[in-house]
Enzyme design. Structure first.
Site, PDB file in Angstrom:
ATOM      1  CD  GLU A 178      33.499  51.723  52.557  1.00  0.00           C
ATOM      2  OE1 GLU A 178      33.561  51.562  51.334  1.00  0.00           O
ATOM      3  OE2 GLU A 178      34.219  51.114  53.371  1.00  0.00           O
ATOM      4  CD  GLU A 253      36.296  54.536  49.923  1.00  0.00           C
ATOM      5  OE1 GLU A 253      36.537  53.317  49.776  1.00  0.00           O
ATOM      6  OE2 GLU A 253      36.259  55.105  51.029  1.00  0.00           O
TER       7      GLU A 253
END
Length: 602
Positions: A178, A253
């Site tokens: 991320e 995710e």
């Protein structure tokens, strides 16, 4: 003859292994396993959060729900706790975890980025990085890259042999994590890629980012996985925009719930809120990684904390139950069964799911009465001396507690102000408790009345977890990080007593002053072993060890009021329990129960 037979058997085994070598590639719409479309239905499990003895059971549960892949981070601070000291043993044996997944017929997506977030201490970074002046994580700064390069080389030695390109079960490897939520330096990402290649990760690499940050975090030429989306069309549009107009499409995710922090309500979301979304994603042919499939427990002192700006600090609880499909102890929840039904609809023709294993048995322990109780302060090590308070980092202590001690003239009263306390503290005057400090509430300046004569002031400070996400990663020193004043005058001449409490050892503490934090020891006997939960409702704040295993932290504010004791860490006969109690040293009785308490605020 016997040697010849052994050699022949080994040759046959190696030949069979070679025949099982697979290929894994990107197609225009799907992943391709051995040239055929493959829908990855993955779930995240973190090996340090599950007792090694229970890894296989958790993997078998994953297969029973319909997963074909396991995702896991690799945690730098677990594997290099002190600079140049590497640990890949026991519960930290990531290679054994991956190999076990292969034995259970599961593929693996590996996330060995030096930064993991994961509600984990410092986002996975080792504390000692902060001792290198000028080092800047997640950047091209030279000291950081040098430390990172050495670490990833060690990880490569452990895991590169398990890549699908080498006959293993690791199909993809994620670089960074991320990153678009933190920065947008493509040169830094390219350096990540080269480091991974040099470390032996020669298979498919990918990035992952929340939808709004994909543009900043993706690396041209690599698959940009998307986090947190339920809409197949939005996922496809995003991926095509940055991946040559093609797929495959991977939600790296996909969140079926959320984590908890101290002082806030337990997160719980009904399965029916997610089943239709899961059905839609799988029906559209997308691949997913469920974060989390099984959370487990963040034991020791490895929980992280949220701190997006200086206005708040939210340390996470030890339970990482996450309201996931598999609960903290590894049992199927209603969410597990609902998701299993959805996944079963999307299985390849002729494939059936295995039966769901029965729930693990639970038990209560006999009531535990603590007769061996003593003061934490009776077992102090040799101190470090300095004019001003030293941080945990300066003391080269990663976690636990530090006792800060100084002396001053008494017979006066005023405010004792501790500037930038991190994170929880207890103030004692001549051994008597006079105040409790809490970074969460900005409580760092109690009014104190000093008796006449020379006065000893003690401040016991607990590291409650370094920040794991956001812009404050580099503001993570612990302890008394600046100065202490009394009535406006700085107090100098400090002694620092490091109290890491990684293992409480066998030494018995002696009686101490009023309200001194207590070390309590007891034994209990059992004829059988099963999972159980310690009921900490009547206790204050501290940690518990059973047979040398750190079970995590407890704190009466909740929402967590129990500590999970895995059956694998109990033994028939005599077991030892140690409690470090900070606030209620008078507490002597500890009971257990067969279910956890994760949602009670006090």
């Amino acid at each position: 003859m016997k040697r010849w037979l052994i050699a022949f058997a080994l040759l046959c085994y190696l030949s069979g292994q070679a025949q099982q070598k697979h290929t894994f590639a990107y197609g225009d719409e799907h992943f391709l396993l051995d040239g055929k479309p493959f829908q990855m239905i993955s779930g995240e499990i973190h090996y340090p959060r599950v007792p090694r003895e229970a890894w296989r059971q958790r993997m078998q549960m994953a297969k029973a729900m319909g997963l074909n892949t396991i995702g896991t981070y690799v945690f730098w601070n677990v594997h290099e706790p002190q600079q140049g000291v590497y640990d890949f043993k026991g519960n930290h044996d990531i290679a054994a975890f991956v190999k076990m997944a292969q034995e259970e017929g599961l593929w693996v997506t590996l996330r060995p980025s030096p930064y993991v977030c994961a509600e984990w201490e410092f986002g996975g970074y080792p504390y000692w990085l902060q001792n290198q002046k000028g080092l800047k994580v997640r950047s091209t700064e030279a000291q950081y890259l040098a430390a990172y390069r050495k670490y990833i080389q060690e990880v490569g030695k452990q895991l590169a042999p398990y890549l699908v390109t080498h006959g293993g079960n690791v199909v993809m490897v994620q670089i960074e994590n991320e990153y678009g939520s933190y920065g947008s330096d493509k040169e830094y990402l390219r350096i990540n890629e080269k480091m991974f290649r040099d470390a032996g990760f020669d298979g498919l690499l990918y990035t992952c980012d929340p939808a709004k940050d994909v543009a900043k975090g993706y690396l041209p030429g690599f698959l940009p996985a998307v986090n947190g989306l339920d809409s197949p069309e939005r996922v496809k549009t995003l991926v095509r925009e940055y991946h040559h107009g093609k797929g495959p499409f991977f939600v790296a995710e996909w969140y079926p719930a959320w984590f908890d922090w101290w002082g806030e309500k337990h997160h719980r979301v009904p399965a029916e809120n997610y089943t239709a979304r899961l059905d839609t994603l799988l029906g559209a042919g997308l691949s997913i990684n469920m974060y989390m499939f099984h959370g487990g427990t963040t034991r020791g002192y490895m929980n992280g904390a949220n701190c997006y700006d200086t206005s708040f600090y939210e340390p996470q609880i030890s339970s990482y139950d996450y309201d996931a499909p598999l609960d903290e102890a590894g049992n199927a929840t209603p969410k597990f069964m609902a998701f299993r039904q959805v996944i079963a609809k999307h299985l390849p023709a002729g494939q059936r799911l295995p039966e769901v294993p029965a729930a693990k048995p639970t038990m209560t322990l006999p009531d535990i009465q603590f007769k061996n109780t003593g003061s934490m302060f009776s077992l102090l090590p040799a101190p470090r001396n300095a004019e001003r308070p030293m941080t945990f980092e300066a003391l080269k202590q990663p976690y636990g507690f530090v006792l800060y001690r100084t002396k001053t003239k008494g017979g006066r009263e005023g405010v004792l102000s501790i500037k930038e306390l991190r994170d929880f503290g207890i103030v004692f005057v001549n051994g008597e408790r006079v105040g409790v400090l809490d970074r969460r509430k900005k409580e760092d300046s109690p009014a104190v009345k000093l008796p006449t004569g020379e006065v000893r002031i003690d401040v016991l400070v607990e590291n409650m977890g370094r920040i794991n996400f956001g812009p404050n990663l580099l503001k993570n020193e612990k302890g008394i990080t600046q100065k202490v004043t009394f009535a406006g005058q700085e107090l100098k001449g400090w002694q620092m007593y490091p109290l890491p409490y990684t293992d409480p050892g066998k030494a018995s503490a002696k009686a101490g002053g009023k309200n001194a934090p207590a070390l309590k020891r007891a034994t209990f006997n059992i004829n059988t072993t099963a999972d159980t939960y310690l009921d900490m409702t009547d206790w204050g704040k501290g940690c518990v060890w059973v047979n040398g295993h750190h079970l995590g932290r407890y704190w009466s504010i909740g929402p967590q009021q129990s500590l999970y004791v895995p059956a694998e860490w109990l033994k028939k006969g005599t077991n030892e329990i140690v409690v470090l109690e900070l606030l209620k040293p008078e507490q002597e009785l500890l009971r257990s129960r067969t279910t956890p308490i994760l949602d009670v605020l006090q």
